[in-house]
Each structure stands twice: as C-alpha cells, then as structure tokens.
Design an enzyme around this catalytic site. Sequence first.
Site, PDB file in Angstrom:
ATOM      1  N   HIS A  89       2.888 -27.594  10.726  1.00 56.96           N
ATOM      2  CA  HIS A  89       4.221 -28.199  10.683  1.00 56.96           C
ATOM      3  C   HIS A  89       4.262 -29.588  11.339  1.00 56.96           C
ATOM      4  O   HIS A  89       4.802 -30.542  10.780  1.00 56.96           O
ATOM      5  CB  HIS A  89       5.256 -27.322  11.390  1.00 56.96           C
ATOM      6  CG  HIS A  89       5.280 -25.895  10.909  1.00 56.96           C
ATOM      7  ND1 HIS A  89       5.050 -25.543   9.609  1.00 56.96           N
ATOM      8  CD2 HIS A  89       5.511 -24.726  11.560  1.00 56.96           C
ATOM      9  CE1 HIS A  89       5.145 -24.225   9.468  1.00 56.96           C
ATOM     10  NE2 HIS A  89       5.423 -23.717  10.650  1.00 56.96           N
TER      11      HIS A  89
ATOM     12  N   GLU B 189      11.741 -24.379  20.398  1.00 53.40           N
ATOM     13  CA  GLU B 189      12.300 -23.069  20.043  1.00 53.40           C
ATOM     14  C   GLU B 189      12.760 -22.347  21.298  1.00 53.40           C
ATOM     15  O   GLU B 189      12.126 -22.480  22.349  1.00 53.40           O
ATOM     16  CB  GLU B 189      11.227 -22.206  19.368  1.00 53.40           C
ATOM     17  CG  GLU B 189      10.710 -22.762  18.069  1.00 53.40           C
ATOM     18  CD  GLU B 189       9.775 -21.774  17.388  1.00 53.40           C
ATOM     19  OE1 GLU B 189      10.250 -20.993  16.566  1.00 53.40           O
ATOM     20  OE2 GLU B 189       8.574 -21.766  17.732  1.00 53.40           O
TER      21      GLU B 189
ATOM     22  N   LYS C 268      12.083 -27.959   4.013  1.00 55.49           N
ATOM     23  CA  LYS C 268      13.365 -28.212   4.694  1.00 55.49           C
ATOM     24  C   LYS C 268      13.978 -29.483   4.130  1.00 55.49           C
ATOM     25  O   LYS C 268      13.296 -30.490   3.943  1.00 55.49           O
ATOM     26  CB  LYS C 268      13.147 -28.344   6.203  1.00 55.49           C
ATOM     27  CG  LYS C 268      12.762 -27.010   6.864  1.00 55.49           C
ATOM     28  CD  LYS C 268      12.673 -27.137   8.364  1.00 55.49           C
ATOM     29  CE  LYS C 268      12.079 -25.899   9.000  1.00 55.49           C
ATOM     30  NZ  LYS C 268      13.028 -24.863   9.374  1.00 55.49           N
TER      31      LYS C 268
ATOM     32  N   ARG D 174       0.825  -1.214   0.000  1.00 58.20           N
ATOM     33  CA  ARG D 174       0.000   0.000   0.000  1.00 58.20           C
ATOM     34  C   ARG D 174       0.857   1.261   0.000  1.00 58.20           C
ATOM     35  O   ARG D 174       0.470   2.294  -0.502  1.00 58.20           O
ATOM     36  CB  ARG D 174      -0.892  -0.002   1.239  1.00 58.20           C
ATOM     37  CG  ARG D 174      -2.274  -0.505   0.933  1.00 58.20           C
ATOM     38  CD  ARG D 174      -3.141  -0.385   2.120  1.00 58.20           C
ATOM     39  NE  ARG D 174      -2.469  -0.873   3.318  1.00 58.20           N
ATOM     40  CZ  ARG D 174      -3.090  -1.240   4.425  1.00 58.20           C
ATOM     41  NH1 ARG D 174      -4.387  -1.186   4.493  1.00 58.20           N
ATOM     42  NH2 ARG D 174      -2.429  -1.660   5.480  1.00 58.20           N
TER      43      ARG D 174
ATOM     44  N   LYS E 129       7.605 -22.504  22.775  1.00 61.44           N
ATOM     45  CA  LYS E 129       8.501 -21.341  22.691  1.00 61.44           C
ATOM     46  C   LYS E 129       9.213 -21.212  24.032  1.00 61.44           C
ATOM     47  O   LYS E 129       8.716 -21.656  25.067  1.00 61.44           O
ATOM     48  CB  LYS E 129       7.686 -20.081  22.420  1.00 61.44           C
ATOM     49  CG  LYS E 129       6.948 -20.161  21.079  1.00 61.44           C
ATOM     50  CD  LYS E 129       7.116 -18.900  20.269  1.00 61.44           C
ATOM     51  CE  LYS E 129       6.417 -18.956  18.949  1.00 61.44           C
ATOM     52  NZ  LYS E 129       7.301 -19.264  17.815  1.00 61.44           N
TER      53      LYS E 129
ATOM     54  N   ASP F  75      -0.450 -22.391  15.473  1.00 55.44           N
ATOM     55  CA  ASP F  75       0.767 -21.873  14.850  1.00 55.44           C
ATOM     56  C   ASP F  75       1.698 -23.009  14.405  1.00 55.44           C
ATOM     57  O   ASP F  75       2.374 -22.889  13.381  1.00 55.44           O
ATOM     58  CB  ASP F  75       1.491 -20.966  15.860  1.00 55.44           C
ATOM     59  CG  ASP F  75       2.672 -20.235  15.263  1.00 55.44           C
ATOM     60  OD1 ASP F  75       2.504 -19.650  14.175  1.00 55.44           O
ATOM     61  OD2 ASP F  75       3.770 -20.247  15.870  1.00 55.44           O
TER      62      ASP F  75
ATOM     63  N   LYS G 134       0.718 -20.146   5.463  1.00 53.55           N
ATOM     64  CA  LYS G 134      -0.099 -20.459   6.609  1.00 53.55           C
ATOM     65  C   LYS G 134      -0.157 -19.223   7.512  1.00 53.55           C
ATOM     66  O   LYS G 134       0.748 -18.393   7.396  1.00 53.55           O
ATOM     67  CB  LYS G 134       0.453 -21.651   7.387  1.00 53.55           C
ATOM     68  CG  LYS G 134       1.820 -21.353   8.065  1.00 53.55           C
ATOM     69  CD  LYS G 134       2.077 -22.227   9.229  1.00 53.55           C
ATOM     70  CE  LYS G 134       1.732 -21.590  10.531  1.00 53.55           C
ATOM     71  NZ  LYS G 134       2.767 -20.755  11.144  1.00 53.55           N
TER      72      LYS G 134
ATOM     73  N   HIS H 253       6.320 -24.186   5.372  1.00 53.14           N
ATOM     74  CA  HIS H 253       7.750 -24.133   5.027  1.00 53.14           C
ATOM     75  C   HIS H 253       8.528 -25.334   5.564  1.00 53.14           C
ATOM     76  O   HIS H 253       9.618 -25.620   5.107  1.00 53.14           O
ATOM     77  CB  HIS H 253       8.379 -22.795   5.442  1.00 53.14           C
ATOM     78  CG  HIS H 253       8.698 -22.679   6.891  1.00 53.14           C
ATOM     79  ND1 HIS H 253       7.758 -22.351   7.833  1.00 53.14           N
ATOM     80  CD2 HIS H 253       9.857 -22.838   7.587  1.00 53.14           C
ATOM     81  CE1 HIS H 253       8.317 -22.311   9.031  1.00 53.14           C
ATOM     82  NE2 HIS H 253       9.591 -22.600   8.907  1.00 53.14           N
TER      83      HIS H 253
HETATM   84  C1  BG6 Z   1       6.351 -20.452  11.868  1.00 49.40           C
HETATM   85  C2  BG6 Z   1       5.664 -20.049  13.134  1.00 49.40           C
HETATM   86  O1  BG6 Z   1       5.454 -21.063  10.985  1.00 49.40           O
HETATM   87  O2  BG6 Z   1       7.399 -21.362  12.157  1.00 49.40           O
HETATM   88  C3  BG6 Z   1       6.644 -19.437  14.105  1.00 49.40           C
HETATM   89  O3  BG6 Z   1       4.637 -19.110  12.839  1.00 49.40           O
HETATM   90  C4  BG6 Z   1       7.819 -20.377  14.326  1.00 49.40           C
HETATM   91  O4  BG6 Z   1       6.022 -19.139  15.342  1.00 49.40           O
HETATM   92  C5  BG6 Z   1       8.402 -20.813  12.995  1.00 49.40           C
HETATM   93  O5  BG6 Z   1       8.786 -19.668  15.080  1.00 49.40           O
HETATM   94  C6  BG6 Z   1       9.459 -21.890  13.189  1.00 49.40           C
HETATM   95  O6  BG6 Z   1      10.110 -22.128  11.975  1.00 49.40           O
HETATM   96  P1  BG6 Z   1      11.620 -22.624  11.922  1.00 49.40           P
HETATM   97  O7  BG6 Z   1      11.876 -22.832  10.480  1.00 49.40           O
HETATM   98  O8  BG6 Z   1      12.448 -21.553  12.550  1.00 49.40           O
HETATM   99  O9  BG6 Z   1      11.660 -23.888  12.729  1.00 49.40           O
END
Ligand code: BG6
Length: 494
Positions: free
Chosen positions: A241, A217, A183, A51, A340, A236, A149, A179
């Site tokens: 994942h 994480e 990997k 925008r 987390k 999330d 996502k 994603h």
């Molecule tokens: C994302 C989440 O999809 O994946 C995040 O929204 C998370 O909260 C992340 O931190 C983790 O991805 P990676 O590749 O760092 O393991």
Amino acid sequence: MAARLVKVDPFDLVVFGGTGDLARRKLYPALFHRECSGQFSEPTRIIGVSRRGLERDAFRGGVKDALTKFNALDDAPSGCLERFLARLDFVAADAMNDAGWPELREKLGPDERIRAFYLATSPDLFCPIAERIGAEGLATERSRIIVEKPIGRDGASAAAINNDIGSVFSERAIFRIDHYLGKESVQNLMALRFANALLEPVWNNAHIDHVQITVAETLGVEGRGAYYDESGAIRDMVQNHMLQLLCLTAMEPPNSMDADALRDEKLKVLKALEPIDEGAAAAETVRGQYRAGFADGTPVPGYLHDVGRRESMTETFVAMKVKVANWRWAGVPFYLRTGKRLPQRFSEIVVGFKRVPHVIFEMHSDSIPANRLVIRVQPDEGIKLWMMVKEPGPGGMHLVHLPLDMSFAKAFGMASADAYERLLMDAIRGNAALFMRRDEVEAAWRFIDPIRAAWTAMREPPRPYAAGTWGPNASVALIERDGRAWNEDAHDAE
Ligand code: BG6
C-alpha cells in the site's frame, strides 16, 4: 450526482475461500452493491468454493448473514437481494486433492463467457489452486485469476508464486489486488496530477521540500495474530500500500491510462528507490511494537497479549525516510509512517512545498509556514491546500495559515464506493491498470528485503509504544532531525 454506470458482460466469478472472512466482509458486500446499481448483465453467476461441504441454500443463507452483518443491506432497493442470492451457487472442493473439481468443471461447463477465479484464501494455497485450475482445463481464453496480497514473504517467494501462477495464466490474465489502488482518493491523485496543468510545473525538487505518507490505524491485529506476527507492518503495509502511494505521487506522467503505460512509470519509481542497507537502516528507519494503552478511550492490551506470545520481534509500527534517486526528486525525502493502535485512523499524503525565498512582511521568515498540499485518502476524502492569507481587519498585516478545502463527500454529495467494487468490476472487464504487475511486486520486494535483512542483523527489538500514541519517539526524531515535522493539521478533523 449519480455515478456513471457501464454494464459488464455476463461472467462467472468463482470465489475460492468462498466462506472465509475476506469474501464475507468485502467481496459479497461489494458484489451486492454492484448488483443493486444494475451493473451485471444476464446470465452472471457467483460460485463460492470452499472445503466445507454446504448445500447451496445454506451458502446463500451465509452470504445473506454476511450482507446483514456488514451493513450492505441498508437502503438496498427491493428485489435486489433476491436477484443477488439467485446468482449464488456453491461447490465443496479441496485444493490439495481431486474432491469437488469434477463438479466445478461441470458447473462451469463449456460456456465461453468471462470466467474469473478469485483466490480469497491463505497465500499458501495460491499455487496449488492455480495448478489445479490449469490441470482441470478450467483456464479458458476468457479466464482471469485474481489474487490478494501478500504476494510472497520476500522477493524469492514472490517470484516462485508468480512463476507458478504464470505457468497457468498469462500475465495479462493475472490481477494482483492492492486494495489501496481501488480507493477513490488514490485514483484522484492521478486526476489531481494529470488533469490539472497547475501542479506539474511545481511537482519537483525545485519547489517541493519533502513528502509525507501516513497510514494510521486505531485497530490492533484483530484476530489475525498468526498471520501478522509472521508479517509485521513492513510486509503488511509498506511493501504494497505505502509504496504504491509513493509511486503514484512520484511517477512521471504516463502517456495514457493504458495499464502498462501506468505500471511502467510506477516501476521506474520502485527501481529508483535508494537502497537502505544495514548502515542506513539505523538512522533512516524506526520500528515499534505497541504495548497496553488505549484505543478510542478504552483500555486495550499490548501486542504480545494480542498474538499470544511471550516475546516477538515483529513490528506494528514503521517510520522511514526514503529517497527517490532521479532528477525530479533528488534531495526530496519521502517520509513514510504506518502503525497499528495509533490515536486516529487516517491515511494521507502531504506534499510540503518550499518556504518563500524572501519575506516582505514584518515577521520572521520562519513564522511563514510553507504551503502544503494534503491529499486525504481516508476518511473524509478530499484535498486541502494550506496557504497564507491576511487576517481581516485593521492594525497591520496579520497573516494566518488556512486551507483551501475540498471535501469529496460534500462536492459530490455521495460517499465513495468501497475499493473492492471498482477492482472487481475492473478485473471482470480485463482492465489491469489498478492491479500490480509482476515486475512491480518483485521490485518492491527488492527494496524491502535489504531493510528486513538489516533489522535482523541489528538484533534490536522494535521500540515499545503505548497503544493510542503516535509510535516511538524515534519516529518524531527521524523527521525533526531534518528540521521538519509530521503533519498535525489532519488530527483535529476527527
Ligand atoms: C490490509 C492489511 O491490507 O490493509 C491490514 O493487511 C490493514 O492489516 C488494512 O488493516 C488497512 O486497509 P484500510 O482500507 O482499512 O486502510
């Protein structure tokens, strides 16, 4: 070992959210690396859309800053940056009104080259943008749309988004990114299972005792508090994942690497997940929320501080016991755990085999640990197969548990490419194997929705855990109750 390079046909990539965090942090660095590797054919263009009104040069400057900030320029061959920046263009357009769309249409022109629309925006803009693309007649025969996502907040909202996008693009032109599927080590899971005859005969409930999947994480919510507090770990991380990792571990061998063959098999696993209703949720799921503690040795505040709220029922940690109700997996629990602010960052899949049936050595059968296959997704990607061996030396049979250890970085002498590099190029090529199909996303929500409903009905807040610990004690109890334990071996690797 040099990676094999297959050039992609010329394309126009239109990045909505072109000045946003995802584009800057992930997409431009990934595209830049592909540029440097020589994968693009001429004439390829990347058009940022946002925008904000920006001149093309200012946009290029912003992308260059992002490449510097996220270390993409380190070791870049000369001439590469100039070539990449020259491909960049910018249009200021608004999803909610007509502003900028004629200019975008004009820029794209009648060209019949591949056209990819990447929606790196907030999910509430997915439908308005898709509708605009349709209304402006920009969705050509060779167009595709790439969405990130989260697809929805639950089954109903996911179906609504899928319907809206589906009214403009056919399913084969919709690329839903998870994603984790990009990997390297996740794709290696397929190589491990389906390019080796050794494992398949033991990949079932006759030989496997249980499976563990951990995505840990150290980070907290990192400035994404507003999104995260509405989402929580189950939406999330688990809905996408973790369930994808579970599917690749549990699925039947597809008959080819064809996108639908692969996704049909994953879908069958999602449909076979035993529902966790209110009765089962208390015993088979654990929710946690981090409090103040430590991250990498530094004191950090708790979740409520991070999201600026006095109270919140949002979970930052989930552990759960999941069952796949089919012949292969009956009686084999899958333990999932993600959180987390845990003590280390790593993702792994642990396949725990059954113990030896009879012991001939002078030791308790309990003291012979079972074989374990550990697939390390990140960091230090690799595979370890833990086995019992005799300790060298006289004095009887002293057995020890040691891994056959394969590190991919050592084996290939190179670090893995970022997941987005693979996924972006696959989307341009039109290879949907590593993207989620509509029915997969909706089946995953059908498993998650009742768990969330059960949590709401239970009205219990998530259990607190100190930042820098392995989540609430109840997560340890969840697995220990069954006479098993979370894998500890990985934890001394970092
Ligand atoms: C994302 C989440 O999809 O994946 C995040 O929204 C998370 O909260 C992340 O931190 C983790 O991805 P990676 O590749 O760092 O393991």
